[in-house]
Design a protein around this motif. Sequence first.
Motif, PDB file in Angstrom:
ATOM      1  N   ASN A 249       0.838  -1.197   0.000  1.00 33.80           N
ATOM      2  CA  ASN A 249       0.000   0.000   0.000  1.00 33.80           C
ATOM      3  C   ASN A 249       0.874   1.248   0.000  1.00 33.80           C
ATOM      4  O   ASN A 249       1.774   1.384   0.820  1.00 33.80           O
ATOM      5  N   CYS A 250       0.619   2.148  -0.918  1.00 30.29           N
ATOM      6  CA  CYS A 250       1.416   3.360  -1.011  1.00 30.29           C
ATOM      7  C   CYS A 250       0.661   4.400  -1.821  1.00 30.29           C
ATOM      8  O   CYS A 250      -0.383   4.119  -2.419  1.00 30.29           O
ATOM      9  N   ARG A 251       1.191   5.585  -1.847  1.00 26.19           N
ATOM     10  CA  ARG A 251       0.656   6.658  -2.689  1.00 26.19           C
ATOM     11  C   ARG A 251       1.638   6.871  -3.822  1.00 26.19           C
ATOM     12  O   ARG A 251       2.834   7.091  -3.597  1.00 26.19           O
ATOM     13  N   VAL A 252       1.128   6.799  -5.023  1.00 27.09           N
ATOM     14  CA  VAL A 252       1.972   6.996  -6.202  1.00 27.09           C
ATOM     15  C   VAL A 252       1.591   8.324  -6.836  1.00 27.09           C
ATOM     16  O   VAL A 252       0.415   8.590  -7.090  1.00 27.09           O
ATOM     17  N   VAL A 253       2.582   9.147  -7.076  1.00 22.59           N
ATOM     18  CA  VAL A 253       2.376  10.470  -7.663  1.00 22.59           C
ATOM     19  C   VAL A 253       3.205  10.572  -8.935  1.00 22.59           C
ATOM     20  O   VAL A 253       4.376  10.179  -8.968  1.00 22.59           O
ATOM     21  N   CYS A 254       2.595  11.097  -9.989  1.00 22.23           N
ATOM     22  CA  CYS A 254       3.322  11.358 -11.239  1.00 22.23           C
ATOM     23  C   CYS A 254       3.143  12.825 -11.586  1.00 22.23           C
ATOM     24  O   CYS A 254       2.022  13.280 -11.831  1.00 22.23           O
ATOM     25  N   GLU A 255       4.233  13.552 -11.602  1.00 24.74           N
ATOM     26  CA  GLU A 255       4.208  14.970 -11.961  1.00 24.74           C
ATOM     27  C   GLU A 255       4.740  15.151 -13.377  1.00 24.74           C
ATOM     28  O   GLU A 255       5.785  14.609 -13.739  1.00 24.74           O
ATOM     29  N   THR A 256       4.013  15.907 -14.168  1.00 21.26           N
ATOM     30  CA  THR A 256       4.458  16.285 -15.504  1.00 21.26           C
ATOM     31  C   THR A 256       4.471  17.811 -15.569  1.00 21.26           C
ATOM     32  O   THR A 256       4.088  18.490 -14.623  1.00 21.26           O
ATOM     33  N   ASP A 257       4.885  18.353 -16.701  1.00 24.24           N
ATOM     34  CA  ASP A 257       4.900  19.804 -16.850  1.00 24.24           C
ATOM     35  C   ASP A 257       3.486  20.389 -16.839  1.00 24.24           C
ATOM     36  O   ASP A 257       3.299  21.563 -16.530  1.00 24.24           O
ATOM     37  N   ASP A 258       2.497  19.573 -17.183  1.00 21.04           N
ATOM     38  CA  ASP A 258       1.131  20.077 -17.334  1.00 21.04           C
ATOM     39  C   ASP A 258       0.221  19.812 -16.142  1.00 21.04           C
ATOM     40  O   ASP A 258      -0.687  20.589 -15.869  1.00 21.04           O
ATOM     41  N   ARG A 259       0.446  18.704 -15.433  1.00 16.74           N
ATOM     42  CA  ARG A 259      -0.448  18.352 -14.335  1.00 16.74           C
ATOM     43  C   ARG A 259       0.190  17.312 -13.438  1.00 16.74           C
ATOM     44  O   ARG A 259       1.251  16.765 -13.769  1.00 16.74           O
ATOM     45  N   THR A 260      -0.491  17.013 -12.334  1.00 16.04           N
ATOM     46  CA  THR A 260      -0.026  16.003 -11.396  1.00 16.04           C
ATOM     47  C   THR A 260      -1.105  14.933 -11.222  1.00 16.04           C
ATOM     48  O   THR A 260      -2.282  15.265 -11.042  1.00 16.04           O
ATOM     49  N   TYR A 261      -0.700  13.688 -11.297  1.00 11.56           N
ATOM     50  CA  TYR A 261      -1.594  12.555 -11.067  1.00 11.56           C
ATOM     51  C   TYR A 261      -1.201  11.895  -9.747  1.00 11.56           C
ATOM     52  O   TYR A 261      -0.016  11.816  -9.411  1.00 11.56           O
ATOM     53  N   SER A 262      -2.183  11.395  -9.021  1.00  9.67           N
ATOM     54  CA  SER A 262      -1.856  10.652  -7.810  1.00  9.67           C
ATOM     55  C   SER A 262      -2.900   9.573  -7.592  1.00  9.67           C
ATOM     56  O   SER A 262      -4.064   9.706  -8.016  1.00  9.67           O
ATOM     57  N   LYS A 263      -2.485   8.504  -6.925  1.00  6.67           N
ATOM     58  CA  LYS A 263      -3.398   7.409  -6.659  1.00  6.67           C
ATOM     59  C   LYS A 263      -2.911   6.619  -5.456  1.00  6.67           C
ATOM     60  O   LYS A 263      -1.718   6.350  -5.315  1.00  6.67           O
TER      61      LYS A 263
END
Length: 236
Positions: free
Chosen positions: A88-102
Amino acid sequence: MPMNQNAYRFDYRIELEDGQHTRFEIALDPVTLTMLTASSEPYPPWTQLAYNQCQCCPLTPQTRLYCPIAVNITDLVEKFKDILSHKNCRVVCETDDRTYSKQTSAMEGLTSVFGIIMATSHCPVMDFLKPMARFHLPFASVEETMVRSTSLFLLGQYFEYKKGRIKQFDFEELEKKYARVQLVNEGLLARIRSLGNQDADKNAIITLHSISQFLSLEMDFSLATIAHFFERGQDD
């Protein structure tokens, strides 16, 4: 390959329950969409091109010493071995346009990371996936992946049509490309499984076997599961 300040960047962070953070930084050349390799030599023996080389691989050991995909996952393997047991963890993906997390498993996050690496490692068989990698969607479902891959393929077909190179649009060529992708999947699986009898780090082997789950996925081009989205109602 030197870094380019205009590179497309995907910064993944896996935030574990115990407070530890693991980071994967992926940068794509803005012109070629090839991943800018972060790891450096010496590479482990299992990354050599001739080591369980894919059946459909057009490269030769005489001109290319290492498998481009294998080289680009070495850093991921090294980092992943420390977080394999954390589900169990939080995964974050940051790009130049937006941030995704789950809030999800480390495996799902790493599957997203591995997917973009596979598409942009300058493997000749996988290069057709680069446009989709440019518009990378973290944590994409199989349905989302099918929609994106077919849509971008048809857009590519449109550009080819405008140039007079093709006369009709169909999925035959895409099916052939994905059939070759499956051969790459099988080749990488053979490369991974062969490590079982090698003097390699046990955790790294477990890591590669876990990643192989992603490679077992096959694309279904019947499109039956999404056709109803385009059916007009009787009252329209």
